[in-house]
Motif scaffolding. Structure first.
Motif, PDB file in Angstrom:
ATOM      1  N   UNK A 149       0.831  -1.205   0.000  1.00  0.00           N
ATOM      2  CA  UNK A 149       0.000   0.000   0.000  1.00  0.00           C
ATOM      3  C   UNK A 149       0.864   1.253   0.000  1.00  0.00           C
ATOM      4  N   UNK A 150       2.038   1.202   0.653  1.00  0.00           N
ATOM      5  CA  UNK A 150       2.959   2.351   0.720  1.00  0.00           C
ATOM      6  C   UNK A 150       2.194   3.595   1.165  1.00  0.00           C
ATOM      7  N   UNK A 151       2.092   4.592   0.284  1.00  0.00           N
ATOM      8  CA  UNK A 151       1.449   5.855   0.655  1.00  0.00           C
ATOM      9  C   UNK A 151      -0.034   5.914   0.295  1.00  0.00           C
ATOM     10  N   UNK A 152      -0.569   4.784  -0.238  1.00  0.00           N
ATOM     11  CA  UNK A 152      -1.990   4.780  -0.628  1.00  0.00           C
ATOM     12  C   UNK A 152      -2.861   4.640   0.625  1.00  0.00           C
ATOM     13  N   UNK A 153      -3.779   5.555   0.846  1.00  0.00           N
ATOM     14  CA  UNK A 153      -4.618   5.526   2.049  1.00  0.00           C
ATOM     15  C   UNK A 153      -6.101   5.654   1.715  1.00  0.00           C
ATOM     16  N   UNK A 154      -6.463   5.475   0.428  1.00  0.00           N
ATOM     17  CA  UNK A 154      -7.861   5.629   0.039  1.00  0.00           C
ATOM     18  C   UNK A 154      -8.728   4.509   0.589  1.00  0.00           C
ATOM     19  N   UNK A 155     -10.008   4.798   0.819  1.00  0.00           N
ATOM     20  CA  UNK A 155     -10.934   3.790   1.329  1.00  0.00           C
ATOM     21  C   UNK A 155     -11.450   4.150   2.699  1.00  0.00           C
ATOM     22  N   UNK A 156     -12.663   3.645   3.029  1.00  0.00           N
ATOM     23  CA  UNK A 156     -13.302   3.962   4.310  1.00  0.00           C
ATOM     24  C   UNK A 156     -12.965   2.946   5.384  1.00  0.00           C
ATOM     25  N   UNK A 157     -12.357   1.818   4.976  1.00  0.00           N
ATOM     26  CA  UNK A 157     -11.964   0.794   5.941  1.00  0.00           C
ATOM     27  C   UNK A 157     -10.684   0.140   5.442  1.00  0.00           C
ATOM     28  N   UNK A 158     -10.048  -0.635   6.322  1.00  0.00           N
ATOM     29  CA  UNK A 158      -8.811  -1.316   5.934  1.00  0.00           C
ATOM     30  C   UNK A 158      -9.062  -2.280   4.779  1.00  0.00           C
ATOM     31  N   UNK A 159     -10.152  -3.042   4.860  1.00  0.00           N
ATOM     32  CA  UNK A 159     -10.457  -4.012   3.798  1.00  0.00           C
ATOM     33  C   UNK A 159     -10.693  -3.305   2.463  1.00  0.00           C
ATOM     34  N   UNK A 160     -11.383  -2.183   2.491  1.00  0.00           N
ATOM     35  CA  UNK A 160     -11.627  -1.431   1.257  1.00  0.00           C
ATOM     36  C   UNK A 160     -10.326  -0.871   0.698  1.00  0.00           C
ATOM     37  N   UNK A 161      -9.468  -0.342   1.578  1.00  0.00           N
ATOM     38  CA  UNK A 161      -8.184   0.191   1.133  1.00  0.00           C
ATOM     39  C   UNK A 161      -7.331  -0.905   0.499  1.00  0.00           C
ATOM     40  N   UNK A 162      -7.284  -2.057   1.156  1.00  0.00           N
ATOM     41  CA  UNK A 162      -6.493  -3.179   0.654  1.00  0.00           C
ATOM     42  C   UNK A 162      -7.037  -3.673  -0.680  1.00  0.00           C
ATOM     43  N   UNK A 163      -8.353  -3.818  -0.786  1.00  0.00           N
ATOM     44  CA  UNK A 163      -8.959  -4.312  -2.028  1.00  0.00           C
ATOM     45  C   UNK A 163      -8.726  -3.340  -3.177  1.00  0.00           C
ATOM     46  N   UNK A 164      -8.916  -2.052  -2.935  1.00  0.00           N
ATOM     47  CA  UNK A 164      -8.677  -1.052  -3.982  1.00  0.00           C
ATOM     48  C   UNK A 164      -7.219  -1.067  -4.444  1.00  0.00           C
ATOM     49  N   UNK A 165      -6.300  -1.223  -3.485  1.00  0.00           N
ATOM     50  CA  UNK A 165      -4.877  -1.307  -3.834  1.00  0.00           C
ATOM     51  C   UNK A 165      -4.613  -2.522  -4.701  1.00  0.00           C
ATOM     52  N   UNK A 179      -1.782  -7.931  -1.144  1.00  0.00           N
ATOM     53  CA  UNK A 179      -2.038  -7.687   0.264  1.00  0.00           C
ATOM     54  C   UNK A 179      -3.222  -8.556   0.699  1.00  0.00           C
ATOM     55  N   UNK A 180      -3.118  -9.157   1.883  1.00  0.00           N
ATOM     56  CA  UNK A 180      -4.143 -10.088   2.362  1.00  0.00           C
ATOM     57  C   UNK A 180      -5.519  -9.426   2.441  1.00  0.00           C
ATOM     58  N   UNK A 181      -6.520 -10.145   1.907  1.00  0.00           N
ATOM     59  CA  UNK A 181      -7.916  -9.690   1.952  1.00  0.00           C
ATOM     60  C   UNK A 181      -8.738 -10.701   2.750  1.00  0.00           C
ATOM     61  N   UNK A 182      -9.713 -10.237   3.463  1.00  0.00           N
ATOM     62  CA  UNK A 182     -10.525 -11.115   4.311  1.00  0.00           C
ATOM     63  C   UNK A 182     -11.631 -11.811   3.535  1.00  0.00           C
ATOM     64  N   UNK A 183     -12.208 -11.132   2.554  1.00  0.00           N
ATOM     65  CA  UNK A 183     -13.394 -11.658   1.874  1.00  0.00           C
ATOM     66  C   UNK A 183     -13.027 -12.369   0.575  1.00  0.00           C
ATOM     67  N   UNK A 184     -13.622 -13.554   0.379  1.00  0.00           N
ATOM     68  CA  UNK A 184     -13.387 -14.321  -0.849  1.00  0.00           C
ATOM     69  C   UNK A 184     -13.895 -13.553  -2.080  1.00  0.00           C
ATOM     70  N   UNK A 185     -14.977 -12.785  -1.911  1.00  0.00           N
ATOM     71  CA  UNK A 185     -15.517 -12.008  -3.030  1.00  0.00           C
ATOM     72  C   UNK A 185     -14.485 -11.003  -3.545  1.00  0.00           C
ATOM     73  N   UNK A 186     -13.708 -10.430  -2.645  1.00  0.00           N
ATOM     74  CA  UNK A 186     -12.684  -9.472  -3.055  1.00  0.00           C
ATOM     75  C   UNK A 186     -11.539 -10.174  -3.780  1.00  0.00           C
ATOM     76  N   UNK A 187     -11.200 -11.387  -3.353  1.00  0.00           N
ATOM     77  CA  UNK A 187     -10.155 -12.147  -4.057  1.00  0.00           C
ATOM     78  C   UNK A 187     -10.605 -12.483  -5.472  1.00  0.00           C
ATOM     79  N   UNK A 188     -11.888 -12.805  -5.618  1.00  0.00           N
ATOM     80  CA  UNK A 188     -12.426 -13.087  -6.957  1.00  0.00           C
ATOM     81  C   UNK A 188     -12.380 -11.836  -7.833  1.00  0.00           C
ATOM     82  N   UNK A 189     -12.642 -10.679  -7.255  1.00  0.00           N
ATOM     83  CA  UNK A 189     -12.580  -9.423  -8.014  1.00  0.00           C
ATOM     84  C   UNK A 189     -11.172  -9.168  -8.539  1.00  0.00           C
ATOM     85  N   UNK A 190     -10.175  -9.447  -7.706  1.00  0.00           N
ATOM     86  CA  UNK A 190      -8.789  -9.230  -8.109  1.00  0.00           C
ATOM     87  C   UNK A 190      -8.415 -10.148  -9.278  1.00  0.00           C
ATOM     88  N   UNK A 191      -8.799 -11.417  -9.188  1.00  0.00           N
ATOM     89  CA  UNK A 191      -8.513 -12.351 -10.285  1.00  0.00           C
ATOM     90  C   UNK A 191      -9.227 -11.914 -11.557  1.00  0.00           C
TER      91      UNK A 191
END
Length: 413
Positions: free
Chosen positions: A301-317, A343-355
């Motif tokens: 993530x480095x300097x990226x801080x966008x998102x309303x929660x950690x999971x959202x920030x990680x998924x967007x990154x 970066x580790x994501x908690x939700x399987x739906x987010x992992x599917x989005x990345x793929x």
């Protein structure tokens, strides 16, 4: 908008391909150092190794070429025997054989060669002994796939094989037929030279990088070709006019004062894209470590801080990184095994989005890539075929002293 930018100098030709101003492909080729992939040789079998099910073939290069048993059997899988024969029953030391290079020599290894001959044309790939017709998987309309397959079956001779390329979609039968006639003439010339030549001998060389790209991916009706040399412009115009009469209107010569790569933003993008650490929009970073057979990409993530929660920030990154990784794999022509540490994501739906995001980008890649999925450690595994090493013309050379493993330090008193 797609643009093909060609920088020509006395000893090197560089090609960059832009999609809406973003660099997606790059290749360089030095004079007298044209790649070997696609080249035909009349070689001589030097060693047959049953324990490796392979043979070494002298094709006139520094290292003997490697010929695996699967590349000697019939090119159609259904025509191969159920039990694989020993290489000793197929080849003997001293035997002359026509081979085609399928993978460049690299490091201490010689080229990998095959007897599964292919000749790529504009609309098809011609295989003189394959005995089947295939259609590119990227043509999705079933009716069009059936039409092209029927055309191929009608045109091919008994022993021939054809693969209808993606660009053949909606092309008339006459265009396909003309392409086949040209490729048959090429093959006849190769076989004639093979009868006359003494091994080892060069029989046929593939096109230059610019001509290959025009043949394989350039769309004369929509794409633009910009070159900075009158000689290169004439060559490209002539080649285009043979392939698609009237397409020369899409060739333009650049005459500006600054370098063509600078004027079109290619140089800046090259420096950013071929580094060890790549900064993404918003401040996230990729760390890119590449070896001969394995590439590891670390997402931060480095300097990226966008998102309303950690999971959202990680998924967007990760989504942003997936988009960029797909582009860079194609641009850097990364091949072999690729492991991506998202970066580790908690939700399987987010992992599917990345793929899904990564699959969408690599679907535009002309080189075949396959995403295997997530490991138990949360790493994403994929593979990508690589035969050529054209982009090495820009990538920084490894230090000859330490092989890239050295560190700079200071003596402590």
């Amino acid at each position: 908008m797609r643009q093909m930018i060609v920088h020509w100098s006395q000893h090197i030709t560089q090609m960059a391909f832009l999609e809406n101003g973003r660099l997606v492909e790059y290749a360089a080729e030095r004079d007298q150092q044209q790649g070997l992939v696609g080249t035909y040789y009349k070689g001589r079998v030097m060693n047959v190794l049953p324990g490796m099910q392979a043979a070494f073939v002298d094709i006139g290069q520094k290292k003997n070429a490697f010929l695996y048993v699967d590349d000697v059997l019939h090119p159609h899988l259904e025509k191969q025997p159920e039990v694989k024969p020993s290489i000793e029953t197929l080849l003997q030391p001293g035997q002359d054989i026509v081979v085609q290079v399928r993978k460049e020599p690299r490091g201490g290894k010689g080229a990998r060669v095959t007897t599964h001959y292919t000749l790529p044309g504009r609309w098809m790939v011609y295989m003189p002994f394959a005995e089947y017709v295939g259609v590119s998987k990227k043509i999705s309309r079933e009716a069009e796939r059936n039409r092209l397959k029927a055309i191929g079956e009608r045109l091919r001779r008994k022993e021939e094989g054809l693969i209808m390329r993606t660009v053949s979609e909606d092309e008339p039968t006459e265009a396909v037929e003309g392409d086949l006639a040209f490729l048959r003439a090429q093959w006849d010339n190769i076989t004639r030279r093979a009868l006359e030549a003494d091994a080892p001998a060069l029989l046929h060389r593939d096109l230059s990088i610019v001509q290959r790209f025009i043949r394989d991916a350039f769309h004369p009706q929509t794409d633009e070709l910009i070159v900075d040399s009158a000689e290169a412009a004439r060559e490209a115009t002539s080649f285009l006019d043979e392939m698609a009469p009237g397409a020369y209107k899409q060739v333009r010569q650049y005459t500006g004062a600054e370098s063509i790569f600078t004027a079109y933003g290619v140089q800046e993008q090259l420096h950013k894209s071929f580094g060890h650490k790549i900064t993404l929009e918003g401040g996230a970073t990729l760390v890119w470590d590449e070896t001969e057979a394995l590439t590891v990409i670390d997402v931060n993530t480095a300097q990226y801080i966008g998102g309303h929660s950690l999971e959202e920030t990680v998924t967007n990154t990760n989504l942003l990184a997936a988009e960029e990784i797909g582009r860079l794999i194609r641009l850097r022509d990364t091949g072999g095994i690729i492991v991506i540490d998202f970066i580790d994501m908690e939700l399987e739906a987010h992992r599917r989005q990345v793929i899904a995001r990564l699959e969408g980008v690599i679907s535009r890649d002309r080189t075949k890539a396959h995403i295997l999925g997530w490991t138990r450690l949360g790493l994403l595994e994929m593979t990508r075929k690589k035969a050529r090493h054209d982009s090495a013309g820009f990538a920084p050379a490894t230090c000859p002293c330490c092989g890239g493993s050295g560190k700079v330090g200071q003596w402590q008193e």
